[in-house]
Every structure is written in C-alpha cells, then in structure tokens.
Design an enzyme around this catalytic site. Structure first.
Site, short mmCIF file in Angstrom:
data_model
loop_
_atom_site.label_atom_id
_atom_site.label_comp_id
_atom_site.label_asym_id
_atom_site.label_seq_id
_atom_site.Cartn_x
_atom_site.Cartn_y
_atom_site.Cartn_z
N CYS A 51 -7.83 -2.65 2.25
CA CYS A 51 -7.96 -2.95 3.68
C CYS A 51 -7.69 -4.43 3.90
CB CYS A 51 -9.38 -2.61 4.14
SG CYS A 51 -9.68 -2.96 5.88
N TRP A 52 -6.87 -4.75 4.89
CA TRP A 52 -6.49 -6.14 5.16
C TRP A 52 -7.28 -6.68 6.35
CZ3 TRP A 52 -1.53 -8.52 7.55
CH2 TRP A 52 -1.21 -9.74 6.92
#
Lengths: 160, 620
Positions: A42-43
């Site tokens: 997840c960014w």
C-alpha cells in the site's frame, strides 16, 4: 500508512476495489465488505479513501515507524472541484483543515475530441509539430525550436 | 484451466500502460490517426494509475518560453550536468521544445496551475518547476486519453510483447491477463507504445514489515517498461544509472518545494553546514569539469544531485547525523507553512500522516532527512530505458533510425520511463514523449511498415501456458504440504521479491552496503540472479492477485539483471551518491564518456554490452 475499512460503514459496493492502483482492496467473502489484503504493497495514495461513497476507509500509519493516535482525513468533490483535508496530531495540539481546488473547469468538458478536429495537413505531418502547435507552444508568432535556428549542433565527445 | 482467450484484432496502435506517458500517447494518436484503432491496456484503473495516481503538487518540467524564461537548450544543459554528462541530448532537446504546449493544454483542460500575481506568469517553484493544485492531475489526463481511445482495457497485466512471425525483430502486439476475471487477453497490433512504469522495490527498502510499501516510487511501478522491452530483445541504455533520493525520513515526502520555494536548507546533527566540506574530496573523484564551486556564480550550473547525496551520505557516515531540513524559519510564515503541508497532501500523503503520528510540527522542529534505497527509472532525475531513435532534424546518424522514440525493435515505441537517456522529463515530459511516440507510430503505419504481420496460434498458446504456469504449479504442489507457505517445490511471489531485494541490496549497491559494489560482488550477484531466474519458473500463485505479483516479479527480475550487467560494464564511478564502484572510485572521462547499451538475446538470455557515443550540444 496502510488503509483499513470500518465494518459498520462499508456496504461492500466495491468502488475501492475498482480504483486501487495496487490491486490490494478486495471484498472479504465472509463479511462481504472491503479490506486491504496486502498492507505492505500500500502506498497510502488515498485513491480508495477518496473513492469511497461512505467514508468507510481510513489510514493508520505504518506499524514499523508510525505511533498510533493520529488522523489524516479527506473529502474530494468533483462537482465543487475541491479536495478538503483534515490533519490531527497524536498529541492533539494541531488540528488543521486545508482545502485545495482540483479543477478550474466543469469536469471533463474542456478536453477536445480529437476525432472531431480538422485533420492535419501534409505539411504538418512532414514537420516536427504536434497537435495544436506551434500556437500552443508559445502563444506568439514564434515557431518550434530547432538546432539550426538556435545556432546549435550535436558534437561527439567530451568538451566541457 | 477454464480461462477464456479473448482476442482484440486489427489494432493499429496499442498503448501498454496508461500513466502520464501512455495517456499522452493515446490522446495524440487520435489526431494523427483519425481512423486508426487505438487501444489502451492498463494494469490498474486509468483514473488512478501510474506514478501520478495520488497527484502532484508541481510540474517539474516547463520551459516558460512564452514568458521569456528558458529555451530548450537551457534545459538540455541543466539535465546534462545533473546527470554528469550522460544523457541523450537529441531526445532531451526534442522533449523540451514541445513540453510547453503539453502544459498549456493541461491548463485549458482544467488543471489548476498557480500564477504569480505580480507577473501573471505561472508560479515558479524553481527554474524548471511550476506549482499546481494537482490532486486530480491523473483523472484529468485520463479523461483526455479516454476521449481519444477506441477502447480502454483496465486491469490487464501485460506480460509479454508478441512478435511478428513473417519478419524478424518486428513487434506484433501484446498478451496478458485480466487481473479480475483471469481471462487471457491477446492484442494484435501494428505498432505498440510501451509506456509502462519504471522499477521500485527491486532494492531492499529501508522500510520493513507492514511499511514495505512505503517506497519513494509507487510500489506498482514494477519495472514492466523494462521487463517487456528487454524480453522482446530491445536494446537498453544507461540501466546502471539508478537513482537515490534525499527525502524526509521514513515518509519519503518531497523536498523540491521545500528547497526551492520555501527556501529551507540542510544542516548536520550539530547544526552545521556540511555540504561544502565534502567538495574538495569529491572534486578529486569527479574532476573540476563536474564540480567547480568557485565558478558557480559564473556558469549558473547547479550542483549535480548525486554529488549532494554524496555529501549527505558521507556526513552521516562520519558520525554527524542526522541531517535536518531547517524548516523552523520558513514555517513561521503562515502562508509558507500551508504550502509545506499542501505539498505533501498533493503528492505524498503518507508524510503528512507520519508527521501527525509523531507530532512533528516543522514550525517548531527541523525534520530529519535520509537517502532512499535505489530506484530504476527514466523520467525523474535519471535516464534508464530503451535505446530509442531521436527526431530526424536533431539526431546524429547513430541516434536515428527512422521513427522518433522507436526502440531497436521495429514498430515498438517507448514513452516516459521506457525511453533511456532522457532524465528530467517528469510528468509533463513523459506525456510529451507519449505524444511524440504516437505521431511517429502513426507515420510508421502510414508508411506501410506494418504490412503483413503474422501471429500464429502457436505463439499465443505458448505464451498463454507461460502466463498461467504459476497458478498451475501451485495447484499441483499445494497439497503436498499440510498448510502454510513453506513448500519444497515452489516459492511465493513475495518470497521471490524478498530474495531479489536482498541480493540487489547486497551485491548491486543498495543501502546496506552504503551504495558500494565492485566487480566481485556484481559477478556473485549475477550468479544469484540466475538461480532466482530458475526458481521463477517454479513460482506458485494461489490466486489471480498472486499471479499479478508473480509477473511483476518477473519483470523486476529482468530489470535487475540489466542493471547488474550495466553496472559491471561501466568501470568507473560516474555518479557518486547514486552508487560507487569500489574498484574504480573515480570518474573516468577518457574511457567512459559514453552511453552504455545492452541487449539480451531473447532466445539464449545472453547479454551483449557496447559503448555508444555521447553527443553534446556545442557550448556550455
């Protein structure tokens, strides 16, 4: 800052599944609601948070370096053309609201359909120009830059 | 397996990957190819995909010729010195002379670009950067691409390019699978523009565990630009030229606006200026041509980014860390404080989350900086990518073979991260490169170069079997064990990624070795990459999502192998601060003022390396 989904708000509509660039928002087959299947990919880009119609998705800072007790929330509105953020610190001393425009025009209406504009001439095709050039380059009478016009040439080797 | 094979035939232009490069390509292709069939294949959803998915607060490449600011050749000189001389100046000049028309269009489409209230010109952040409210930058350009394309296929992971069987070295389309349905998708096309992403996550990140996704470049940038092109036998250039970023610690929030607009600056843990102390030693390594502090005021040359990294790394190694960004002065101005926060919210929300979590108010304390793990890409301040033809009116013969931005494979074009030797393109330059590639691809088709393309069922079926192999492999061996992920016959994509990151980190100059490597280490690394390649044939994917990760890993592996070969080939330290060859610690212009070019034979997997001449624009 991986995302997570509040059980009582999510109705399993799948908007987040549809938008996530990393393909990590999926629907849990038991509770039929969305969840983050792979937090370490997840960014924290907030695409799913912005897309959720029920504000059911939030972000909790990565466990490896972010202490608990903070909040960064967002609302994005294409009709109004704004995005609004609220940042709350862990110690409660800072609580900021920040608003920014996301567009200056009604959504999507000022992008030309290139199928409908005049076809390029042969001269245009044979030149180095792109669509709407040279006008959109400089908005004056000037044309495209060339090496010749600038008195430049490419030379091999080291000379500086 | 029950997955269908869905064939999209008679495509003229296939755009693979629709970030900024791909949306530019699809948009412009419609103008030059009114009746052409234009199709986009995108791994995620075009509205939020690519490196700009979460937005941008600045456009980092804008000349401003309209406002009398810069000329294209000025930008070439800037990018050249920043990359220590190693750039394709023909491609850079070409991008720079067109980029303003791209930005002016963005403004017309509704992208909020800030204006300087005094001059009426765009608000500058620095000499090349302009400030925008870019939360919806990607959705806006996606609308433009959608208006031009005949069809947008979202959630297609393209795994391979298809090759023409009637003529060697000519592209014929692409193949992949749908990340939702699992179906196999075949795209038969006359020309292909690869605008997929560069590579994050091939070097071990500083973050660990849950935070491993906190990388500077998006975690979905899986090196597919390189994996696809290398797999098709295209020549690559400057793959050794990885980039290391000096950023706010842990969150990797951007520093550009802080340095340039907010006028913040760095100091060591003891509050001292440290950069200049390292210049004399560094000048010994790279020579006066590249680092001459005495003449900065005369030449207006910036200090190359890698050299500033070197100073930061050296200062920390000398025991005087951490390095701080001095924000406490600038942030007393409420307007500047607001800009500082907007800057994160517009493009790296995670940094705002981290500061909220750790009570870092930059008004009252100076936040820490660090250097990141290395990244392999070609649109930010580094130039990895394919060896492409330049434009006819600029390029010397060695750089020109008919069509602008065409790789060494016929009909195969690149844009954005895919094109090598063109650093400092950023978002606007990538979009512009897509436009240039699209015009050239239309011309390629109109010139009759794509006639008689043939793709046999045999080729499609062979690729199809390869695509699903990780699912098949898992199905066969899963029940040999009771439960869990430890299996003697397969590794999971995550296990493979961990191995790749560890070996790149340790043998190819990652953070654990302080970016240091040498010939011995690289040769061991290459050997281990071969073992990994064999194990990648035994990847086990439990479901379609894991199949996506499996193919991302294969593309990252191909990228890594190219990086390792290029790093081994260039026997000098060209970019101290990005990586060091311990066995050749000096810059060597006599032997290495050249561009490195590689080709991997798709049949044998063997690499050949060569030097290509580096041309410059006369005068400095």
């Amino acid at each position: 800052m991986p995302t997570f989904v509040y059980m009582t708000r999510c109705d399993g509509c799948g908007q987040c599944v549809d938008i996530c660039p990393s393909d990590i928002m999926h629907i849990d087959t038991t509770v039929r609601r969305a969840y983050n299947i792979e937090p370490n990919m997840c960014w924290e880009c907030y695409s799913c948070v912005k897309a959720c119609p029920h504000n059911a998705i939030d972000v909790r800072g990565y466990a490896d370096f972010a202490p608990l007790g903070h909040s960064v929330r967002v609302r994005r509105d294409e009709e109004k053309g704004i995005v609004a953020w609220r940042i709350m610190f862990r110690n409660g001393k800072k609580d900021m609201t920040l608003i920014a425009p996301i567009t200056t025009k009604p959504w999507g209406q000022h992008i030309p359909k290139l199928k409908e504009v005049d076809a390029p001439s042969k001269e245009m095709r044979d030149s180095q120009l792109l669509y709407n050039e040279p006008k959109y380059l400089r908005f004056d009478e000037g044309g495209l830059h060339t090496l010749e016009a600038a008195g430049l040439k490419m030379k091999q080797g080291v000379f500086y | 397996m029950a997955y269908q094979t869905i064939i999209e035939d008679d495509i003229d232009i296939l755009v693979v990957g629709a970030g900024l490069g791909g949306t530019g390509a699809a948009f412009e292709a419609r103008y030059w190819g009114k009746d052409k069939k234009i199709v986009i294949a995108e791994k995620a959803n075009i509205h939020r995909s690519g490196a700009v998915a979460q937005g941008l607060y600045a456009i980092n490449c804008y000349m401003g010729t309209r406002f009398g600011e810069n000329k294209p050749e000025d930008h070439v000189r800037y990018a050249r010195i920043d990359l220590m001389g190693m750039v394709r100046e023909d491609l850079l000049f070409d991008m720079a002379r067109h980029v303003d028309s791209t930005v002016h269009q963005f403004e017309e489409w509704g992208l909020p670009i800030m204006r300087n209230p005094k001059t009426g010109a765009y608000q500058r952040e620095g000499r090349w950067q302009i400030m925008i409210h870019g939360e919806s930058y990607k959705p806006i350009v996606a609308e433009a691409a959608k208006k031009s394309a005949d069809k947008v296929y979202n959630r297609i992971c393209v795994t391979h390019l298809l090759m023409d069987e009637s003529r060697p070295n000519r592209v014929a389309g692409a193949i992949g699978f749908n990340v939702r349905t699992g179906n196999c998708h075949v795209f038969k096309a006359k020309a292909v523009i690869v605008a997929a992403g560069g590579a994050s996550n091939i070097f071990k990140p500083r973050s660990v565990g849950e935070g491993a996704g906190r990388v500077w470049y998006a975690p979905w940038s899986s090196g597919s630009a390189y994996g696809l092109l290398i797999g098709a036998g295209a020549k690559m250039t400057q793959m050794e030229n990885r980039i290391v970023l000096a950023r706010f610690k842990d969150g990797y929030g951007p520093v550009g606006a802080y340095f340039l607009h907010l006028k913040t600056y760095t100091q060591n843990g003891y509050g001292e200026e440290y950069e200049s102390k390292w210049w004399p030693q560094l000048q010994q390594m790279v020579g006066k041509e590249y680092l001459d502090p005495d003449s900065w005021h005369l030449t207006h040359r910036p200090i190359p980014t890698c050299l500033r990294n070197h100073a930061l790394i050296s200062e920390v190694n000398a025991g005087r860390g951490p390095i701080h960004m001095v924000t406490m002065e600038a942030f007393q101005d409420p307007h500047l404080e607001e800009i500082g926060w907007h800057n994160f919210l517009g493009m790296t929300v995670g940094q705002a989350v981290l500061w909220a979590a750790t009570d870092v108010d930059p008004k009252n304390e100076n936040p820490e900086l660090t250097t990141s793990e290395p990244y392999v890409m070609g649109s930010h301040a580094t130039g990895c990518g394919a060896w492409c033809s330049g434009p006819e009116d600029v390029s010397p013969p060695e750089y020109f073979w008919g069509y602008n931005r065409m790789t060494t494979v016929e009909g195969l074009f690149g844009a954005g991260d895919a094109v090598g030797g063109t650093p400092h393109a950023f978002s606007s330059g990538s979009f512009t490169e897509g436009r240039l590639a699209a015009k050239a691809a239309c011309k390629y088709i109109d010139d009759g170069k794509a006639e008689g393309i043939r793709v046999s069922d045999e080729q499609i079926n062979r690729r199809r079997a390869e695509i699903y192999k990780p699912l098949e492999h898992y199905r066969i061996y899963r029940n040999e064990i009771t439960a869990g992920t430890v299996n003697p016959n397969y590794i999971t994509p995550r296990q493979g990624l961990d191995r790749l990151q560890k070996l790149m980190d340790e043998y190819c100059g990652g953070v654990s070795t302080n970016y240091m490597t040498n010939e011995k280490l690289l040769n061991i690394g290459l050997k281990k990459l071969k073992y990994l390649e064999e194990d990648l044939e035994k990847l086990g994917a439990e479901n379609i999502h894991e199949l996506l990760r499996a193919w991302e890993l294969k593309h990252r592996h191909l990228t890594s192998e190219a990086v390792m070969h290029h790093t081994l080939f260039r026997k000098e330290t060209r970019w101290p601060g990005y990586y060091y060859r311990g066995d050749y610690l000096k810059l060597d212009d006599e032997n290495w003022h050249v561009l490195t070019v590689s080709r991997r034979d798709p049949e044998t997997g063997e690499y050949t390396m060569e030097k290509a001449p580096c041309y410059h624009l006369v005068e400095d």
